[in-house]
Design a protein around this motif. Structure first.
Motif, PDB file in Angstrom:
ATOM      1  N   MET A 136      32.986  35.110  69.332  1.00  0.00           N
ATOM      2  CA  MET A 136      31.837  36.000  69.411  1.00  0.00           C
ATOM      3  C   MET A 136      31.253  35.871  70.798  1.00  0.00           C
ATOM      4  SD  MET A 136      28.275  36.045  67.195  1.00  0.00           S
ATOM      5  CE  MET A 136      27.493  34.693  68.087  1.00  0.00           C
ATOM      6  N   ALA A 137      30.979  36.994  71.435  1.00  0.00           N
ATOM      7  CA  ALA A 137      30.383  36.944  72.763  1.00  0.00           C
ATOM      8  C   ALA A 137      29.130  36.086  72.731  1.00  0.00           C
ATOM      9  CB  ALA A 137      30.046  38.357  73.238  1.00  0.00           C
ATOM     10  N   ASN A 138      29.058  35.125  73.665  1.00  0.00           N
ATOM     11  CA  ASN A 138      27.889  34.265  73.778  1.00  0.00           C
ATOM     12  C   ASN A 138      27.672  33.427  72.524  1.00  0.00           C
ATOM     13  OD1 ASN A 138      25.567  33.160  74.970  1.00  0.00           O
ATOM     14  ND2 ASN A 138      24.242  34.737  74.088  1.00  0.00           N
ATOM     15  N   GLY A 139      28.751  33.099  71.815  1.00  0.00           N
ATOM     16  CA  GLY A 139      28.636  32.327  70.590  1.00  0.00           C
ATOM     17  C   GLY A 139      28.616  30.828  70.841  1.00  0.00           C
ATOM     18  N   PHE A 140      27.902  30.114  69.985  1.00  0.00           N
ATOM     19  CA  PHE A 140      27.813  28.652  70.058  1.00  0.00           C
ATOM     20  C   PHE A 140      29.054  28.012  69.471  1.00  0.00           C
ATOM     21  CE2 PHE A 140      26.552  24.826  67.475  1.00  0.00           C
ATOM     22  CZ  PHE A 140      26.489  23.940  68.540  1.00  0.00           C
ATOM     23  N   ASP A 141      29.592  27.026  70.178  1.00  0.00           N
ATOM     24  CA  ASP A 141      30.698  26.219  69.681  1.00  0.00           C
ATOM     25  C   ASP A 141      30.433  24.778  70.107  1.00  0.00           C
ATOM     26  OD1 ASP A 141      33.037  24.922  69.032  1.00  0.00           O
ATOM     27  OD2 ASP A 141      34.368  26.457  69.853  1.00  0.00           O
ATOM     28  N   PRO A 142      30.177  23.878  69.150  1.00  0.00           N
ATOM     29  CA  PRO A 142      29.864  22.497  69.523  1.00  0.00           C
ATOM     30  C   PRO A 142      30.986  21.815  70.282  1.00  0.00           C
ATOM     31  CG  PRO A 142      30.234  22.697  67.152  1.00  0.00           C
ATOM     32  CD  PRO A 142      30.146  24.082  67.689  1.00  0.00           C
TER      33      PRO A 142
ATOM     34  N   ASP B 218      32.276  22.852  72.842  1.00  0.00           N
ATOM     35  CA  ASP B 218      32.062  23.080  74.275  1.00  0.00           C
ATOM     36  C   ASP B 218      31.312  21.941  74.944  1.00  0.00           C
ATOM     37  OD1 ASP B 218      33.388  25.463  74.174  1.00  0.00           O
ATOM     38  OD2 ASP B 218      31.590  26.711  74.078  1.00  0.00           O
ATOM     39  N   GLY B 219      30.730  21.077  74.150  1.00  0.00           N
ATOM     40  CA  GLY B 219      30.132  19.877  74.715  1.00  0.00           C
ATOM     41  C   GLY B 219      28.691  19.993  75.149  1.00  0.00           C
ATOM     42  N   GLY B 220      27.968  21.012  74.683  1.00  0.00           N
ATOM     43  CA  GLY B 220      26.558  21.134  75.031  1.00  0.00           C
ATOM     44  C   GLY B 220      25.731  20.020  74.395  1.00  0.00           C
ATOM     45  N   THR B 221      24.621  19.664  75.045  1.00  0.00           N
ATOM     46  CA  THR B 221      23.727  18.631  74.536  1.00  0.00           C
ATOM     47  C   THR B 221      22.498  19.289  73.947  1.00  0.00           C
ATOM     48  OG1 THR B 221      24.482  17.081  76.230  1.00  0.00           O
ATOM     49  CG2 THR B 221      22.400  16.568  75.108  1.00  0.00           C
ATOM     50  N   LEU B 222      22.270  19.105  72.653  1.00  0.00           N
ATOM     51  CA  LEU B 222      21.156  19.751  71.986  1.00  0.00           C
ATOM     52  C   LEU B 222      19.898  18.898  72.048  1.00  0.00           C
ATOM     53  CD1 LEU B 222      22.795  21.170  68.722  1.00  0.00           C
ATOM     54  CD2 LEU B 222      22.254  22.379  70.827  1.00  0.00           C
ATOM     55  N   ASP B 223      18.744  19.562  72.159  1.00  0.00           N
ATOM     56  CA  ASP B 223      17.467  18.917  71.970  1.00  0.00           C
ATOM     57  C   ASP B 223      17.465  18.258  70.587  1.00  0.00           C
ATOM     58  OD1 ASP B 223      14.346  18.906  72.595  1.00  0.00           O
ATOM     59  OD2 ASP B 223      14.621  19.575  70.517  1.00  0.00           O
ATOM     60  N   PRO B 224      16.903  17.059  70.453  1.00  0.00           N
ATOM     61  CA  PRO B 224      16.949  16.362  69.159  1.00  0.00           C
ATOM     62  C   PRO B 224      16.408  17.187  67.994  1.00  0.00           C
ATOM     63  CG  PRO B 224      16.236  14.860  70.877  1.00  0.00           C
ATOM     64  CD  PRO B 224      16.305  16.216  71.511  1.00  0.00           C
ATOM     65  N   ALA B 225      15.318  17.923  68.212  1.00  0.00           N
ATOM     66  CA  ALA B 225      14.769  18.734  67.129  1.00  0.00           C
ATOM     67  C   ALA B 225      15.727  19.858  66.755  1.00  0.00           C
ATOM     68  CB  ALA B 225      13.410  19.320  67.543  1.00  0.00           C
TER      69      ALA B 225
ATOM     70  N   TYR C 195      27.943  32.497  59.340  1.00  0.00           N
ATOM     71  CA  TYR C 195      26.888  32.612  60.340  1.00  0.00           C
ATOM     72  C   TYR C 195      27.346  32.080  61.695  1.00  0.00           C
ATOM     73  CZ  TYR C 195      23.326  33.706  56.826  1.00  0.00           C
ATOM     74  OH  TYR C 195      22.588  34.307  55.839  1.00  0.00           O
ATOM     75  N   ARG C 196      26.773  32.638  62.770  1.00  0.00           N
ATOM     76  CA  ARG C 196      27.019  32.161  64.120  1.00  0.00           C
ATOM     77  C   ARG C 196      25.686  32.033  64.861  1.00  0.00           C
ATOM     78  NH1 ARG C 196      31.077  31.956  61.679  1.00  0.00           N
ATOM     79  NH2 ARG C 196      33.193  32.541  62.309  1.00  0.00           N
ATOM     80  N   LEU C 197      25.684  31.199  65.876  1.00  0.00           N
ATOM     81  CA  LEU C 197      24.523  31.011  66.732  1.00  0.00           C
ATOM     82  C   LEU C 197      24.851  31.447  68.158  1.00  0.00           C
ATOM     83  CD1 LEU C 197      23.492  27.452  65.497  1.00  0.00           C
ATOM     84  CD2 LEU C 197      22.085  29.510  65.255  1.00  0.00           C
ATOM     85  N   PHE C 198      23.822  31.767  68.927  1.00  0.00           N
ATOM     86  CA  PHE C 198      23.969  32.124  70.338  1.00  0.00           C
ATOM     87  C   PHE C 198      23.847  30.890  71.239  1.00  0.00           C
ATOM     88  CE2 PHE C 198      22.483  36.821  70.136  1.00  0.00           C
ATOM     89  CZ  PHE C 198      23.792  37.245  70.035  1.00  0.00           C
ATOM     90  N   TYR C 199      24.479  30.971  72.396  1.00  0.00           N
ATOM     91  CA  TYR C 199      24.346  30.059  73.534  1.00  0.00           C
ATOM     92  C   TYR C 199      25.089  28.734  73.341  1.00  0.00           C
ATOM     93  CZ  TYR C 199      20.747  33.417  74.712  1.00  0.00           C
ATOM     94  OH  TYR C 199      20.077  34.578  74.959  1.00  0.00           O
TER      95      TYR C 199
ATOM     96  N   PRO D 183      30.001  24.983  59.432  1.00  0.00           N
ATOM     97  CA  PRO D 183      29.894  26.396  59.785  1.00  0.00           C
ATOM     98  C   PRO D 183      29.687  26.633  61.267  1.00  0.00           C
ATOM     99  CG  PRO D 183      28.599  25.930  57.820  1.00  0.00           C
ATOM    100  CD  PRO D 183      29.053  24.623  58.351  1.00  0.00           C
ATOM    101  N   SER D 184      28.853  25.830  61.908  1.00  0.00           N
ATOM    102  CA  SER D 184      28.554  26.067  63.314  1.00  0.00           C
ATOM    103  C   SER D 184      29.719  25.701  64.213  1.00  0.00           C
ATOM    104  CB  SER D 184      27.314  25.272  63.727  1.00  0.00           C
ATOM    105  OG  SER D 184      26.174  25.783  63.082  1.00  0.00           O
ATOM    106  N   SER D 185      30.696  24.949  63.680  1.00  0.00           N
ATOM    107  CA  SER D 185      31.832  24.588  64.509  1.00  0.00           C
ATOM    108  C   SER D 185      33.040  25.460  64.222  1.00  0.00           C
ATOM    109  CB  SER D 185      32.203  23.113  64.289  1.00  0.00           C
ATOM    110  OG  SER D 185      32.648  22.910  62.955  1.00  0.00           O
ATOM    111  N   THR D 186      32.868  26.466  63.353  1.00  0.00           N
ATOM    112  CA  THR D 186      33.965  27.373  63.068  1.00  0.00           C
ATOM    113  C   THR D 186      34.224  28.222  64.300  1.00  0.00           C
ATOM    114  OG1 THR D 186      33.355  27.441  60.752  1.00  0.00           O
ATOM    115  CG2 THR D 186      34.793  29.177  61.523  1.00  0.00           C
TER     116      THR D 186
END
Length: 450
Positions: free
Chosen positions: A12-18, A20-27, A43-47, A4-7
């Motif tokens: 979406m403005a300011n939407g999360f897309d894995p 894009d190559g961002g590095t997430l905090d392990p938690a 569902y979508r996430l920000f940033y 879902p998070s990679s859809t």
């Protein structure tokens, strides 16, 4: 099955897309994995790197990464996150009574009397629901019943909610979200590229064309529905009064004006209601979750006469719309806004932020416009030439760089090229200085590196 998070098929403005190559905090990465295993794919996430929130208080959100983030975006906790007055009121009421509106209870009457006193005298009746979407749906039903017509006029990048009816007037949900039957859009207001003395003229011309389209189709005009701050259209605020001729044109066509005050309402724009900046009185007003600081409560406010046709023909019952616990939260919100002077505070701090944003804009060519009212502001990026071509890429970089610096904002508008700054109302002068200083530094860095 898709993650879902990679859809990423729907922007979406300011939407999360894995991707894009961002590095997430392990938690946060662990939470994301668990989330994708159980939540629905819409569902979508920000940033670029989503925030994993652990707690929040006032204008600060504490993340599972141990960092504190200044919240300059969330309008739903209008009087601040985890406000003790709301916590106390809800706890006390929940331990006493929570039921529906088919029993007589005093708190809903007392709150309604206080709420209606904030409106023009002719707006003298209120009906409660649980969400802004439900209230929009009810306002549409009311307008159609009252006018005997079906047509609805909206802005072309509007957002009004997620029920079938509300999503049907929310084109900002994306190209795969169909508009409802008898819905006509008008071009989004674009004050960055439209001379101030032409804003009202162009808008009313668009509305008159929409009226003609609906009348020729046989649907007629039931209502024009507009967010009083035009949040999804990029936060459009000037000049004052540009909606007056629109309302007059719709009234001549036999339709109503529905003011969506879910985002601008309860003092955020420096007046109790966003429509007050236009010197007009709506036929119906929609209120939403900020009225309960996030608890599920919403409402439709209007005159008894405008609601008569619907109310005399239809039994409207929303089981827990206006329940005593949500009413307790809403009452506490009114208490805090009044006792802490938050309407005046929003005006004063908003003026400070607006002047600060204008000062920043004067130093960077890609900033083509700054606008806002109270604690609802926008800074738009684009080409500094006659085209003013929108620059959503720069806006996205600034939003994510601000997140990395510990300040949460977002982006808005048809091209998602305008920063949207919309903090909880207790936002202080010190919070404003931190935001402005950080934004100045971030824009300088992003412009230089472009």
């Amino acid at each position: 099955m898709a993650n879902p998070s990679s859809t990423s098929g729907i922007h979406m403005a300011n939407g999360f897309d894995p991707a894009d190559g961002g590095t997430l905090d392990p938690a946060a990465a662990a939470l994301l994995h668990r989330r994708d295993s159980v939540l629905g794919p819409s569902y979508r996430l920000f940033y670029r790197e989503p925030i994993a929130a652990e707690s929040a208080r006032g204008v600060w959100i504490h993340g599972v990464d141990g960092r504190d983030y200044l919240d300059a975006y969330n309008n739903v906790p209008a009087i601040g996150h985890s406000h003790p007055a709301v916590t106390a009121a809800v706890t006390a009421q929940l331990s006493k009574l929570n039921t529906h509106t088919r029993y007589l209870t005093e708190p809903i009457i007392r709150y309604s009397e206080r709420l209606l006193a904030k409106f023009p005298a002719e707006l003298n009746r209120v009906t409660y629901a649980c969400t802004g979407s439900e209230a929009i749906d009810l306002a549409i039903r009311t307008a159609r019943s009252q006018t005997g017509k079906q047509g609805l006029i909206i802005s072309e990048h509007a957002y009004h909610g997620t029920t079938v009816a509300a999503a049907g007037i929310s084109p900002s949900l994306g190209p795969n979200n169909p508009l409802g039957e008898h819905v006509v859009t008008i071009p989004s207001i674009d004050t960055a590229r439209t001379p101030a003395d032409q804003v009202a003229t162009r808008l009313v011309e668009s509305v008159e064309k929409a009226i003609l389209t609906l009348e020729e189709s046989g649907a007629g005009v039931a209502a024009v529905i507009l967010d009083s701050i035009f949040s999804s259209d990029g936060v459009q605020t000037s000049p004052s009064g540009f909606l007056a001729d629109v309302v007059a044109a719709v009234h001549r066509a036999g339709g109503l004006y529905i003011a969506d005050e879910v985002q601008p309402g309860f003092g955020r724009t420096g007046t109790w209601w966003g429509f007050q900046h236009h010197g007009i009185t709506p036929d119906l007003v929609v209120l939403g979750k900020p009225m309960g600081n996030g608890l599920p409560i919403s409402a439709v406010v209007g005159s008894e006469s405008v609601q008569e046709a619907f109310g005399s023909r239809v039994r409207y019952f929303n089981t827990f719309g206006g329940n005593p616990v949500s009413i307790a939260a809403a009452s506490a919100v009114l208490d805090v806004i009044e006792e802490d002077g938050l309407v005046e505070h929003a005006s004063q701090i908003g003026d400070k932020l607006l002047e600060g944003l204008k000062d920043i804009a004067s130093r960077y060519e890609p900033v083509i416009d700054v606008r806002g009212r109270g604690l609802f502001l926008a800074m738009e990026f684009g080409a500094n030439d006659e085209t003013c071509t929108a620059d959503p890429a720069l806006a996205a970089r600034v939003v994510n760089a601000m997140r990395d610096e510990g300040i949460l904002i977002s982006a808005s508008g048809p091209a998602a090229a305008a920063l949207k700054i919309r903090p909880p109302m207790p936002f202080s002068a010190e919070n404003s200085d931190f935001l402005l200083e950080t934004l100045d530094r971030v824009i300088e860095r992003e412009v230089r590196s472009a």
